[in-house]
Design a protein around this motif. Sequence first.
Motif, PDB file in Angstrom:
ATOM      1  N   ILE A  98       0.569   5.279   0.281  1.00 33.35           N
ATOM      2  CA  ILE A  98      -0.388   6.347   0.605  1.00 33.35           C
ATOM      3  C   ILE A  98       0.141   7.664   0.057  1.00 33.35           C
ATOM      4  O   ILE A  98       1.208   8.135   0.468  1.00 33.35           O
ATOM      5  CB  ILE A  98      -0.612   6.437   2.135  1.00 33.35           C
ATOM      6  CG1 ILE A  98      -1.091   5.080   2.663  1.00 33.35           C
ATOM      7  CG2 ILE A  98      -1.612   7.533   2.461  1.00 33.35           C
ATOM      8  CD1 ILE A  98      -1.215   5.007   4.180  1.00 33.35           C
ATOM      9  N   SER A 148      -3.210  10.423   7.235  1.00 32.55           N
ATOM     10  CA  SER A 148      -2.458   9.425   6.456  1.00 32.55           C
ATOM     11  C   SER A 148      -1.509   8.645   7.360  1.00 32.55           C
ATOM     12  O   SER A 148      -1.248   7.461   7.142  1.00 32.55           O
ATOM     13  CB  SER A 148      -1.707  10.073   5.295  1.00 32.55           C
ATOM     14  OG  SER A 148      -0.768  11.001   5.758  1.00 32.55           O
ATOM     15  N   CYS A 194     -10.187   3.376   2.264  1.00 30.69           N
ATOM     16  CA  CYS A 194      -8.891   2.702   2.076  1.00 30.69           C
ATOM     17  C   CYS A 194      -8.779   1.429   2.917  1.00 30.69           C
ATOM     18  O   CYS A 194      -8.395   0.367   2.415  1.00 30.69           O
ATOM     19  CB  CYS A 194      -7.768   3.670   2.404  1.00 30.69           C
ATOM     20  SG  CYS A 194      -6.130   2.943   2.218  1.00 30.69           S
ATOM     21  N   LYS A 195      -9.147   1.548   4.221  1.00 27.90           N
ATOM     22  CA  LYS A 195      -8.920   0.411   5.124  1.00 27.90           C
ATOM     23  C   LYS A 195      -9.695  -0.826   4.644  1.00 27.90           C
ATOM     24  O   LYS A 195      -9.116  -1.918   4.536  1.00 27.90           O
ATOM     25  CB  LYS A 195      -9.335   0.797   6.547  1.00 27.90           C
ATOM     26  CG  LYS A 195      -8.756  -0.121   7.587  1.00 27.90           C
ATOM     27  CD  LYS A 195      -9.018   0.393   8.973  1.00 27.90           C
ATOM     28  CE  LYS A 195      -8.799  -0.714   9.978  1.00 27.90           C
ATOM     29  NZ  LYS A 195      -9.238  -0.338  11.318  1.00 27.90           N
ATOM     30  N   LEU A 235       0.859  -1.195   0.000  1.00 29.48           N
ATOM     31  CA  LEU A 235       0.000   0.000   0.000  1.00 29.48           C
ATOM     32  C   LEU A 235       0.893   1.242   0.000  1.00 29.48           C
ATOM     33  O   LEU A 235       1.767   1.386   0.859  1.00 29.48           O
ATOM     34  CB  LEU A 235      -0.894   0.004   1.246  1.00 29.48           C
ATOM     35  CG  LEU A 235      -1.663   1.316   1.510  1.00 29.48           C
ATOM     36  CD1 LEU A 235      -2.679   1.606   0.407  1.00 29.48           C
ATOM     37  CD2 LEU A 235      -2.352   1.297   2.876  1.00 29.48           C
ATOM     38  N   CYS A 260      -3.743   0.144   8.273  1.00 29.08           N
ATOM     39  CA  CYS A 260      -3.898  -0.727   7.096  1.00 29.08           C
ATOM     40  C   CYS A 260      -2.835  -1.822   7.029  1.00 29.08           C
ATOM     41  O   CYS A 260      -2.858  -2.653   6.124  1.00 29.08           O
ATOM     42  CB  CYS A 260      -3.841   0.095   5.814  1.00 29.08           C
ATOM     43  SG  CYS A 260      -5.246   1.179   5.628  1.00 29.08           S
ATOM     44  N   THR A 264      -7.460   3.486  -4.507  1.00 26.95           N
ATOM     45  CA  THR A 264      -8.526   3.715  -3.530  1.00 26.95           C
ATOM     46  C   THR A 264      -8.382   5.121  -2.958  1.00 26.95           C
ATOM     47  O   THR A 264      -7.411   5.816  -3.258  1.00 26.95           O
ATOM     48  CB  THR A 264      -8.489   2.650  -2.412  1.00 26.95           C
ATOM     49  OG1 THR A 264      -9.598   2.837  -1.550  1.00 26.95           O
ATOM     50  CG2 THR A 264      -7.210   2.727  -1.594  1.00 26.95           C
ATOM     51  N   SER A 265      -9.373   5.533  -2.174  1.00 27.28           N
ATOM     52  CA  SER A 265      -9.305   6.862  -1.565  1.00 27.28           C
ATOM     53  C   SER A 265      -9.309   6.722  -0.048  1.00 27.28           C
ATOM     54  O   SER A 265      -9.721   5.679   0.482  1.00 27.28           O
ATOM     55  CB  SER A 265     -10.480   7.722  -2.039  1.00 27.28           C
ATOM     56  OG  SER A 265     -11.684   7.059  -1.733  1.00 27.28           O
ATOM     57  N   PRO A 266      -8.837   7.736   0.688  1.00 22.39           N
ATOM     58  CA  PRO A 266      -8.631   7.576   2.133  1.00 22.39           C
ATOM     59  C   PRO A 266      -9.873   7.104   2.894  1.00 22.39           C
ATOM     60  O   PRO A 266      -9.758   6.279   3.804  1.00 22.39           O
ATOM     61  CB  PRO A 266      -8.223   8.986   2.582  1.00 22.39           C
ATOM     62  CG  PRO A 266      -7.671   9.625   1.368  1.00 22.39           C
ATOM     63  CD  PRO A 266      -8.395   9.047   0.205  1.00 22.39           C
ATOM     64  N   CYS A 317      -3.348   4.869  -2.453  1.00 24.94           N
ATOM     65  CA  CYS A 317      -4.424   5.610  -1.805  1.00 24.94           C
ATOM     66  C   CYS A 317      -4.215   7.094  -2.054  1.00 24.94           C
ATOM     67  O   CYS A 317      -3.157   7.639  -1.726  1.00 24.94           O
ATOM     68  CB  CYS A 317      -4.414   5.305  -0.303  1.00 24.94           C
ATOM     69  SG  CYS A 317      -5.603   6.307   0.599  1.00 24.94           S
TER      70      CYS A 317
END
Length: 489
Positions: A317, A391, A366-367, A315, A398, A361-363, A341
Amino acid sequence: MNCKKKETLEVVATVITTDNGILATQRGYGDFKDKWEFPGGKVEPGETLEQALAREIREELDVEIRIDSFVDTVEYEYPEFYIRLHVFVCSAVSGTPVLKVHKSSRWIGKDELHSVDWLPADELSIPVVENYFNNATWDKKSVMPAYTYFGTGKLSLIDKPVPHINNPKDAIVRVTLGSICTSDLHIKHGSVPRAMPGITLGHEMVGVVECVGSAVTNVKPGDRVTVNVETFCGECFFCKHGYVNNCEDPDGGWALGCRIDGGQTEYVRVPHADMGLNRIPDNVTDEQAVFVGDILATGFWAARISEIKEEDTVLIIGAGPTGICTLLCAMLKLPEKIIICEKSEERIAFIRSLYPDVLVTSPDVCKDFVMRNSRHGGADVVIEVAGSDDSFRLAWECARPNAIVTIVALYDKPQLLPLPDMYGKNLIFKIGGVDGCDCEEILKLISERKIDTTPLITHRFSLNEIENAYRLFENHLDGVIKIVVAPKC
Ligand SMILES: [Zn+2]
Ligand SMILES: [Zn+2]
Protein backbone atom coordinates in the motif's frame (compact mmCIF):
# COMPACT_ATOMS: atom_id res chain seq x y z
CA MET A 1 69.30 -19.46 25.98
CA ASN A 2 68.03 -15.91 26.13
CA CYS A 3 64.29 -16.06 26.71
CA LYS A 4 63.85 -12.38 27.37
CA LYS A 5 61.08 -11.06 25.13
CA LYS A 6 61.73 -7.85 23.29
CA GLU A 7 59.59 -4.95 24.41
CA THR A 8 57.22 -3.22 21.98
CA LEU A 9 57.21 0.56 22.19
CA GLU A 10 54.03 2.33 21.13
CA VAL A 11 54.91 5.52 19.28
CA VAL A 12 52.74 8.12 17.62
CA ALA A 13 53.69 10.46 14.80
CA THR A 14 51.79 13.00 12.80
CA VAL A 15 51.99 14.59 9.45
CA ILE A 16 50.89 18.17 10.15
CA THR A 17 49.47 19.64 7.00
CA THR A 18 49.09 23.29 6.09
CA ASP A 19 49.05 25.23 2.88
CA ASN A 20 52.85 25.37 3.24
CA GLY A 21 53.20 21.59 3.05
CA ILE A 22 54.05 18.94 5.59
CA LEU A 23 56.00 19.63 8.76
CA ALA A 24 59.11 17.57 9.41
CA THR A 25 61.59 18.07 12.22
CA GLN A 26 65.29 17.33 12.25
CA ARG A 27 67.21 15.45 14.91
CA GLY A 28 70.22 17.44 15.94
CA TYR A 29 72.07 14.94 18.08
CA GLY A 30 72.56 11.25 18.95
CA ASP A 31 72.29 8.26 16.65
CA PHE A 32 69.91 9.99 14.32
CA LYS A 33 71.83 13.18 13.88
CA ASP A 34 70.72 15.13 10.81
CA LYS A 35 67.84 12.79 10.11
CA TRP A 36 64.29 14.04 9.52
CA GLU A 37 61.19 12.71 11.24
CA PHE A 38 57.49 13.34 11.49
CA PRO A 39 56.86 14.98 14.87
CA GLY A 40 55.48 12.78 17.66
CA GLY A 41 56.73 10.53 20.41
CA LYS A 42 56.21 7.73 22.87
CA VAL A 43 52.79 6.79 24.25
CA GLU A 44 52.88 6.94 28.06
CA PRO A 45 51.02 4.34 30.18
CA GLY A 46 47.31 5.18 30.50
CA GLU A 47 47.24 7.47 27.47
CA THR A 48 45.24 6.90 24.32
CA LEU A 49 47.11 7.35 21.06
CA GLU A 50 45.23 10.57 20.45
CA GLN A 51 46.09 11.94 23.91
CA ALA A 52 49.74 11.02 23.47
CA LEU A 53 49.87 12.74 20.12
CA ALA A 54 48.24 15.94 21.35
CA ARG A 55 50.63 16.03 24.34
CA GLU A 56 53.75 15.32 22.30
CA ILE A 57 52.98 17.99 19.75
CA ARG A 58 52.14 20.50 22.46
CA GLU A 59 55.41 19.78 24.27
CA GLU A 60 57.54 19.53 21.19
CA LEU A 61 56.16 22.24 18.94
CA ASP A 62 53.88 24.33 21.16
CA VAL A 63 51.00 23.78 18.79
CA GLU A 64 47.43 22.58 19.40
CA ILE A 65 46.43 20.08 16.78
CA ARG A 66 43.20 18.72 15.39
CA ILE A 67 43.40 15.05 14.41
CA ASP A 68 41.99 14.77 10.93
CA SER A 69 42.77 11.16 10.29
CA PHE A 70 44.43 8.04 11.49
CA VAL A 71 46.49 6.80 8.56
CA ASP A 72 48.00 3.46 9.49
CA THR A 73 50.18 1.52 11.90
CA VAL A 74 53.62 0.37 10.81
CA GLU A 75 55.96 -1.86 12.78
CA TYR A 76 59.70 -2.19 12.69
CA GLU A 77 62.39 -3.91 14.66
CA TYR A 78 65.43 -2.66 16.49
CA PRO A 79 67.98 -5.02 18.07
CA GLU A 80 66.60 -4.33 21.57
CA PHE A 81 62.91 -3.64 20.92
CA TYR A 82 60.07 -3.39 18.48
CA ILE A 83 58.49 -0.07 17.52
CA ARG A 84 54.81 0.13 16.66
CA LEU A 85 54.33 3.49 14.99
CA HIS A 86 50.83 4.92 14.58
CA VAL A 87 50.69 7.59 11.93
CA PHE A 88 48.11 10.39 11.92
CA VAL A 89 47.37 13.39 9.78
CA CYS A 90 46.63 16.55 11.74
CA SER A 91 46.04 20.23 11.24
CA ALA A 92 47.48 22.92 13.50
CA VAL A 93 44.51 24.71 15.06
CA SER A 94 46.39 27.30 17.11
CA GLY A 95 49.90 28.50 17.51
CA THR A 96 52.83 28.57 15.16
CA PRO A 97 55.32 25.75 15.45
CA VAL A 98 58.12 26.82 17.80
CA LEU A 99 60.70 24.10 18.21
CA LYS A 100 61.65 23.32 21.78
CA VAL A 101 63.63 20.12 21.33
CA HIS A 102 64.74 19.97 17.75
CA LYS A 103 67.04 22.52 16.28
CA SER A 104 65.27 22.89 13.02
CA SER A 105 62.10 22.08 11.19
CA ARG A 106 61.13 22.24 7.61
CA TRP A 107 57.96 22.41 5.58
CA ILE A 108 58.27 19.96 2.76
CA GLY A 109 55.99 19.50 -0.21
CA LYS A 110 54.23 16.21 -0.93
CA ASP A 111 56.54 15.70 -3.90
CA GLU A 112 59.62 16.13 -1.69
CA LEU A 113 58.77 13.12 0.47
CA HIS A 114 61.49 11.06 -1.14
CA SER A 115 64.19 13.70 -1.29
CA VAL A 116 64.71 13.82 2.47
CA ASP A 117 66.90 11.60 4.63
CA TRP A 118 64.27 10.13 6.98
CA LEU A 119 64.52 8.11 10.16
CA PRO A 120 64.03 4.37 9.59
CA ALA A 121 60.50 4.44 11.01
CA ASP A 122 59.49 7.31 8.78
CA GLU A 123 60.75 5.52 5.71
CA LEU A 124 58.22 2.80 6.41
CA SER A 125 55.42 5.23 7.06
CA ILE A 126 56.01 7.37 3.96
CA PRO A 127 54.25 4.95 1.59
CA VAL A 128 51.12 4.99 3.79
CA VAL A 129 51.25 8.77 4.04
CA GLU A 130 51.64 8.98 0.29
CA ASN A 131 48.68 6.67 -0.18
CA TYR A 132 46.65 8.95 2.08
CA PHE A 133 47.50 12.02 0.04
CA ASN A 134 46.79 10.26 -3.22
CA ASN A 135 43.33 9.23 -2.07
CA ALA A 136 42.26 12.16 0.07
CA THR A 137 40.80 15.22 -1.51
CA TRP A 138 40.73 17.23 1.68
CA ASP A 139 40.71 20.80 0.56
CA LYS A 140 41.43 22.36 3.95
CA LYS A 141 38.23 24.35 4.02
CA SER A 142 37.23 25.53 7.46
CA VAL A 143 33.57 26.36 6.77
CA MET A 144 30.93 24.80 4.57
CA PRO A 145 27.30 25.52 3.71
CA ALA A 146 24.89 23.33 5.72
CA TYR A 147 21.08 23.18 5.45
CA THR A 148 20.08 23.67 9.06
CA TYR A 149 16.90 23.16 11.10
CA PHE A 150 16.15 25.97 13.57
CA GLY A 151 12.70 24.91 14.76
CA THR A 152 9.31 24.21 13.20
CA GLY A 153 9.15 25.65 9.70
CA LYS A 154 12.58 27.27 9.96
CA LEU A 155 15.30 25.89 7.70
CA SER A 156 18.24 27.81 6.31
CA LEU A 157 21.49 27.28 4.42
CA ILE A 158 24.19 28.67 6.73
CA ASP A 159 27.96 28.36 7.06
CA LYS A 160 29.15 25.86 9.65
CA PRO A 161 32.64 24.62 10.61
CA VAL A 162 33.84 21.56 8.72
CA PRO A 163 33.46 18.64 11.16
CA HIS A 164 36.43 16.71 12.45
CA ILE A 165 37.04 13.41 14.22
CA ASN A 166 35.67 13.54 17.79
CA ASN A 167 35.96 9.88 18.62
CA PRO A 168 38.36 7.15 17.41
CA LYS A 169 35.34 5.37 15.83
CA ASP A 170 34.35 8.41 13.71
CA ALA A 171 34.89 9.00 10.03
CA ILE A 172 34.54 12.22 8.09
CA VAL A 173 32.81 11.70 4.75
CA ARG A 174 32.84 14.24 1.92
CA VAL A 175 29.28 14.11 0.64
CA THR A 176 29.14 13.65 -3.12
CA LEU A 177 25.38 13.10 -3.40
CA GLY A 178 22.52 13.32 -0.92
CA SER A 179 18.74 13.41 -1.03
CA ILE A 180 15.72 14.92 0.58
CA CYS A 181 13.56 12.40 2.43
CA THR A 182 9.97 12.67 3.64
CA SER A 183 11.37 12.41 7.19
CA ASP A 184 13.20 15.72 6.57
CA LEU A 185 9.76 17.25 5.98
CA HIS A 186 8.51 15.60 9.18
CA ILE A 187 11.32 17.40 11.04
CA LYS A 188 10.52 20.67 9.28
CA HIS A 189 6.87 20.37 10.34
CA GLY A 190 7.79 19.71 13.96
CA SER A 191 6.54 16.11 14.03
CA VAL A 192 9.91 14.69 15.12
CA PRO A 193 10.21 16.01 18.69
CA ARG A 194 13.69 14.56 19.20
CA ALA A 195 15.10 16.55 16.26
CA MET A 196 17.49 19.13 17.70
CA PRO A 197 17.30 22.72 16.53
CA GLY A 198 20.63 23.70 15.00
CA ILE A 199 21.35 20.33 13.37
CA THR A 200 22.17 19.96 9.70
CA LEU A 201 19.42 17.99 7.94
CA GLY A 202 19.88 15.01 5.63
CA HIS A 203 20.26 11.31 6.39
CA GLU A 204 20.46 9.71 2.96
CA MET A 205 23.79 10.18 1.21
CA VAL A 206 26.90 8.77 -0.40
CA GLY A 207 30.40 10.19 -0.38
CA VAL A 208 34.13 9.67 -0.12
CA VAL A 209 35.87 8.96 3.18
CA GLU A 210 38.13 11.93 3.97
CA CYS A 211 39.60 10.69 7.20
CA VAL A 212 38.99 8.12 9.90
CA GLY A 213 39.58 7.81 13.64
CA SER A 214 42.20 5.41 14.96
CA ALA A 215 39.67 2.66 15.79
CA VAL A 216 38.14 2.53 12.30
CA THR A 217 39.27 -0.51 10.34
CA ASN A 218 36.64 -1.25 7.66
CA VAL A 219 37.07 1.91 5.59
CA LYS A 220 39.96 4.20 4.74
CA PRO A 221 40.43 7.64 3.18
CA GLY A 222 39.48 7.61 -0.48
CA ASP A 223 36.85 4.86 -0.18
CA ARG A 224 33.49 5.60 -1.82
CA VAL A 225 30.80 4.76 0.71
CA THR A 226 27.10 4.73 1.47
CA VAL A 227 26.12 6.26 4.81
CA ASN A 228 23.57 4.41 6.93
CA VAL A 229 20.61 6.39 8.26
CA GLU A 230 21.06 4.57 11.55
CA THR A 231 23.98 4.84 13.91
CA PHE A 232 24.71 1.60 15.71
CA CYS A 233 27.51 0.22 17.82
CA GLY A 234 27.46 -3.40 16.63
CA GLU A 235 28.15 -4.58 20.18
CA CYS A 236 25.04 -4.19 22.35
CA PHE A 237 22.28 -6.80 22.80
CA PHE A 238 20.07 -5.28 20.10
CA CYS A 239 22.88 -4.84 17.55
CA LYS A 240 24.00 -8.44 18.08
CA HIS A 241 20.47 -9.60 17.25
CA GLY A 242 20.26 -7.40 14.15
CA TYR A 243 17.86 -4.93 15.77
CA VAL A 244 20.16 -2.01 15.08
CA ASN A 245 17.32 0.51 15.16
CA ASN A 246 17.23 -0.05 18.92
CA CYS A 247 20.98 0.19 19.51
CA GLU A 248 21.66 1.26 23.08
CA ASP A 249 24.47 3.66 22.18
CA PRO A 250 23.65 7.31 23.05
CA ASP A 251 23.89 8.06 19.31
CA GLY A 252 22.07 4.82 18.41
CA GLY A 253 19.13 4.71 16.00
CA TRP A 254 18.22 7.58 13.71
CA ALA A 255 20.69 10.27 14.80
CA LEU A 256 22.18 11.67 11.58
CA GLY A 257 20.30 14.72 10.39
CA CYS A 258 18.08 14.52 13.47
CA ARG A 259 20.16 14.63 16.67
CA ILE A 260 23.61 15.05 15.12
CA ASP A 261 24.60 16.96 11.98
CA GLY A 262 23.50 15.23 8.78
CA GLY A 263 24.41 15.25 5.11
CA GLN A 264 22.75 18.22 3.37
CA THR A 265 26.18 19.84 3.37
CA GLU A 266 29.72 19.09 2.16
CA TYR A 267 31.21 17.04 5.00
CA VAL A 268 29.56 14.82 7.59
CA ARG A 269 30.93 13.16 10.72
CA VAL A 270 29.74 9.55 10.93
CA PRO A 271 30.00 7.93 14.39
CA HIS A 272 30.63 4.16 14.55
CA ALA A 273 31.93 4.41 10.98
CA ASP A 274 32.80 0.70 10.82
CA MET A 275 29.09 -0.06 11.21
CA GLY A 276 27.52 2.88 9.38
CA LEU A 277 29.63 3.02 6.20
CA ASN A 278 29.63 0.49 3.37
CA ARG A 279 32.02 0.55 0.45
CA ILE A 280 30.38 1.13 -2.94
CA PRO A 281 31.50 -1.38 -5.61
CA ASP A 282 33.40 0.19 -8.51
CA ASN A 283 30.65 -0.59 -11.02
CA VAL A 284 27.99 1.24 -8.97
CA THR A 285 27.49 4.99 -9.44
CA ASP A 286 26.55 7.50 -6.75
CA GLU A 287 23.04 7.77 -8.20
CA GLN A 288 22.65 3.99 -8.07
CA ALA A 289 23.79 3.88 -4.44
CA VAL A 290 22.30 7.04 -2.94
CA PHE A 291 19.18 5.42 -1.44
CA VAL A 292 20.95 2.36 0.01
CA GLY A 293 21.27 3.74 3.55
CA ASP A 294 17.65 4.79 4.06
CA ILE A 295 14.65 4.14 1.81
CA LEU A 296 16.17 1.15 0.03
CA ALA A 297 17.33 -0.31 3.36
CA THR A 298 13.75 0.17 4.54
CA GLY A 299 12.26 -1.58 1.51
CA PHE A 300 14.74 -4.42 1.84
CA TRP A 301 14.04 -4.86 5.54
CA ALA A 302 10.26 -4.71 4.98
CA ALA A 303 10.45 -7.42 2.30
CA ARG A 304 12.73 -9.51 4.53
CA ILE A 305 10.59 -9.48 7.67
CA SER A 306 7.42 -10.07 5.65
CA GLU A 307 8.59 -13.63 4.92
CA ILE A 308 7.35 -13.55 1.31
CA LYS A 309 7.00 -16.97 -0.37
CA GLU A 310 6.76 -17.84 -4.07
CA GLU A 311 3.06 -18.80 -3.87
CA ASP A 312 2.10 -15.50 -2.20
CA THR A 313 0.02 -12.58 -3.30
CA VAL A 314 1.73 -9.51 -1.82
CA LEU A 315 -0.13 -6.23 -1.39
CA ILE A 316 1.98 -3.07 -1.03
CA ILE A 317 0.00 0.00 0.00
CA GLY A 318 1.60 3.24 -1.21
CA ALA A 319 3.84 3.85 -4.23
CA GLY A 320 5.87 6.72 -2.87
CA PRO A 321 9.69 6.40 -2.88
CA THR A 322 9.76 3.91 0.01
CA GLY A 323 6.83 1.96 -1.45
CA ILE A 324 8.68 1.62 -4.76
CA CYS A 325 11.86 0.50 -2.95
CA THR A 326 9.74 -2.06 -1.08
CA LEU A 327 8.29 -3.21 -4.39
CA LEU A 328 11.77 -3.69 -5.91
CA CYS A 329 12.87 -5.77 -2.92
CA ALA A 330 9.62 -7.77 -2.80
CA MET A 331 10.11 -8.58 -6.51
CA LEU A 332 13.41 -10.31 -5.63
CA LYS A 333 11.41 -12.87 -3.60
CA LEU A 334 9.52 -13.87 -6.78
CA PRO A 335 6.00 -14.01 -5.31
CA GLU A 336 3.15 -15.13 -7.59
CA LYS A 337 1.53 -11.68 -7.63
CA ILE A 338 2.36 -8.22 -6.38
CA ILE A 339 -0.42 -5.66 -6.10
CA ILE A 340 0.35 -1.99 -5.56
CA CYS A 341 -2.35 0.24 -4.13
CA GLU A 342 -1.84 3.93 -4.91
CA LYS A 343 -4.13 6.89 -5.36
CA SER A 344 -1.92 9.27 -7.37
CA GLU A 345 -2.52 8.92 -11.12
CA GLU A 346 1.05 10.07 -11.76
CA ARG A 347 2.52 7.31 -9.59
CA ILE A 348 0.16 4.67 -11.01
CA ALA A 349 1.41 5.61 -14.49
CA PHE A 350 5.02 5.41 -13.23
CA ILE A 351 4.50 1.88 -11.86
CA ARG A 352 2.67 0.74 -15.01
CA SER A 353 5.40 1.98 -17.33
CA LEU A 354 8.36 0.60 -15.37
CA TYR A 355 6.99 -2.56 -13.78
CA PRO A 356 4.32 -3.89 -16.17
CA ASP A 357 4.00 -7.24 -14.33
CA VAL A 358 2.82 -5.53 -11.15
CA LEU A 359 -0.95 -5.26 -10.64
CA VAL A 360 -2.12 -1.77 -9.76
CA THR A 361 -5.24 -0.70 -7.89
CA SER A 362 -6.51 2.35 -6.05
CA PRO A 363 -7.69 2.61 -2.42
CA ASP A 364 -11.42 2.84 -3.21
CA VAL A 365 -11.51 -0.51 -5.04
CA CYS A 366 -8.47 -2.11 -3.40
CA LYS A 367 -10.29 -4.60 -1.17
CA ASP A 368 -12.39 -6.10 -4.01
CA PHE A 369 -9.35 -6.13 -6.31
CA VAL A 370 -7.26 -8.03 -3.77
CA MET A 371 -10.06 -10.55 -3.14
CA ARG A 372 -10.32 -11.24 -6.89
CA ASN A 373 -6.55 -11.65 -7.22
CA SER A 374 -5.81 -13.85 -4.24
CA ARG A 375 -6.60 -17.47 -3.51
CA HIS A 376 -7.45 -17.44 0.17
CA GLY A 377 -9.68 -14.47 0.76
CA GLY A 378 -7.03 -11.78 0.89
CA ALA A 379 -3.34 -11.05 0.45
CA ASP A 380 -0.89 -13.48 2.04
CA VAL A 381 1.39 -10.55 2.88
CA VAL A 382 0.46 -6.89 3.24
CA ILE A 383 3.11 -4.17 3.50
CA GLU A 384 1.69 -0.78 4.47
CA VAL A 385 3.93 2.10 3.41
CA ALA A 386 1.37 4.89 2.92
CA GLY A 387 0.81 6.10 6.48
CA SER A 388 -2.79 7.39 6.54
CA ASP A 389 -5.77 6.31 8.71
CA ASP A 390 -7.43 4.77 5.65
CA SER A 391 -4.33 2.90 4.57
CA PHE A 392 -3.88 1.37 8.02
CA ARG A 393 -7.45 0.04 7.97
CA LEU A 394 -7.01 -1.18 4.39
CA ALA A 395 -3.88 -3.09 5.40
CA TRP A 396 -5.57 -5.46 7.85
CA GLU A 397 -8.85 -5.59 5.89
CA CYS A 398 -7.10 -6.82 2.74
CA ALA A 399 -5.08 -9.47 4.58
CA ARG A 400 -6.20 -13.09 4.53
CA PRO A 401 -6.49 -14.94 7.86
CA ASN A 402 -3.05 -15.68 9.34
CA ALA A 403 -1.37 -13.21 6.97
CA ILE A 404 1.67 -11.13 7.88
CA VAL A 405 0.87 -7.42 7.94
CA THR A 406 4.05 -5.32 7.97
CA ILE A 407 3.65 -1.69 8.92
CA VAL A 408 6.55 0.41 7.62
CA ALA A 409 4.66 3.70 7.51
CA LEU A 410 5.13 6.44 10.09
CA TYR A 411 1.77 7.87 11.19
CA ASP A 412 1.04 11.38 12.39
CA LYS A 413 -1.37 10.12 15.05
CA PRO A 414 -2.38 6.93 16.88
CA GLN A 415 -4.22 4.27 14.89
CA LEU A 416 -7.19 2.19 16.01
CA LEU A 417 -6.75 -1.56 16.19
CA PRO A 418 -10.42 -2.72 16.15
CA LEU A 419 -9.83 -6.10 17.73
CA PRO A 420 -13.50 -7.25 17.73
CA ASP A 421 -13.62 -6.77 13.93
CA MET A 422 -10.37 -8.67 13.51
CA TYR A 423 -11.20 -11.45 15.90
CA GLY A 424 -10.51 -14.86 14.39
CA LYS A 425 -8.36 -13.49 11.57
CA ASN A 426 -5.24 -14.34 13.58
CA LEU A 427 -3.10 -11.72 11.87
CA ILE A 428 0.60 -11.31 12.53
CA PHE A 429 1.56 -7.62 12.74
CA LYS A 430 5.17 -6.55 12.28
CA ILE A 431 5.61 -2.89 13.04
CA GLY A 432 8.49 -0.50 13.30
CA GLY A 433 11.47 1.39 12.01
CA VAL A 434 14.05 -0.12 9.67
CA ASP A 435 16.90 -2.21 11.01
CA GLY A 436 19.32 -0.93 8.39
CA CYS A 437 22.01 -3.57 8.61
CA ASP A 438 21.73 -5.13 5.13
CA CYS A 439 23.50 -2.40 3.15
CA GLU A 440 26.37 -4.59 2.02
CA GLU A 441 23.95 -7.15 0.57
CA ILE A 442 21.89 -4.39 -1.08
CA LEU A 443 25.02 -2.91 -2.71
CA LYS A 444 25.89 -6.36 -4.03
CA LEU A 445 22.42 -6.68 -5.57
CA ILE A 446 22.80 -3.25 -7.20
CA SER A 447 26.21 -4.23 -8.49
CA GLU A 448 24.67 -7.40 -9.99
CA ARG A 449 21.95 -5.23 -11.61
CA LYS A 450 19.19 -6.88 -9.59
CA ILE A 451 17.99 -3.63 -8.00
CA ASP A 452 17.88 -0.29 -9.78
CA THR A 453 16.43 2.74 -8.01
CA THR A 454 17.71 5.34 -10.46
CA PRO A 455 14.27 5.79 -12.11
CA LEU A 456 13.11 7.28 -8.78
CA ILE A 457 15.44 10.24 -9.26
CA THR A 458 13.25 12.74 -11.04
CA HIS A 459 15.10 15.93 -10.08
CA ARG A 460 18.69 17.00 -9.44
CA PHE A 461 19.72 20.14 -7.55
CA SER A 462 22.93 21.65 -6.27
CA LEU A 463 23.27 22.39 -2.54
CA ASN A 464 22.89 26.15 -3.04
CA GLU A 465 19.47 25.51 -4.63
CA ILE A 466 18.26 23.31 -1.77
CA GLU A 467 15.44 25.64 -0.69
CA ASN A 468 13.89 25.30 -4.12
CA ALA A 469 14.36 21.55 -3.97
CA TYR A 470 12.47 21.38 -0.66
CA ARG A 471 9.64 23.52 -2.06
CA LEU A 472 9.25 21.22 -5.05
CA PHE A 473 9.44 18.03 -2.98
CA GLU A 474 7.10 19.25 -0.26
CA ASN A 475 4.43 20.39 -2.72
CA HIS A 476 4.70 17.30 -4.97
CA LEU A 477 5.35 19.56 -7.97
CA ASP A 478 6.45 18.56 -11.43
CA GLY A 479 5.91 14.79 -10.97
CA VAL A 480 8.63 14.61 -8.32
CA ILE A 481 9.44 11.25 -6.75
CA LYS A 482 12.96 11.74 -5.38
CA ILE A 483 15.35 14.66 -5.48
CA VAL A 484 19.10 14.30 -5.24
CA VAL A 485 21.29 17.14 -4.05
CA ALA A 486 24.95 17.46 -4.99
CA PRO A 487 27.17 19.74 -2.88
CA LYS A 488 29.15 20.74 -5.95
CA CYS A 489 27.41 20.68 -9.33
ZN1 LIG B 1 14.53 9.04 5.39
ZN1 LIG C 1 24.27 -1.29 19.55
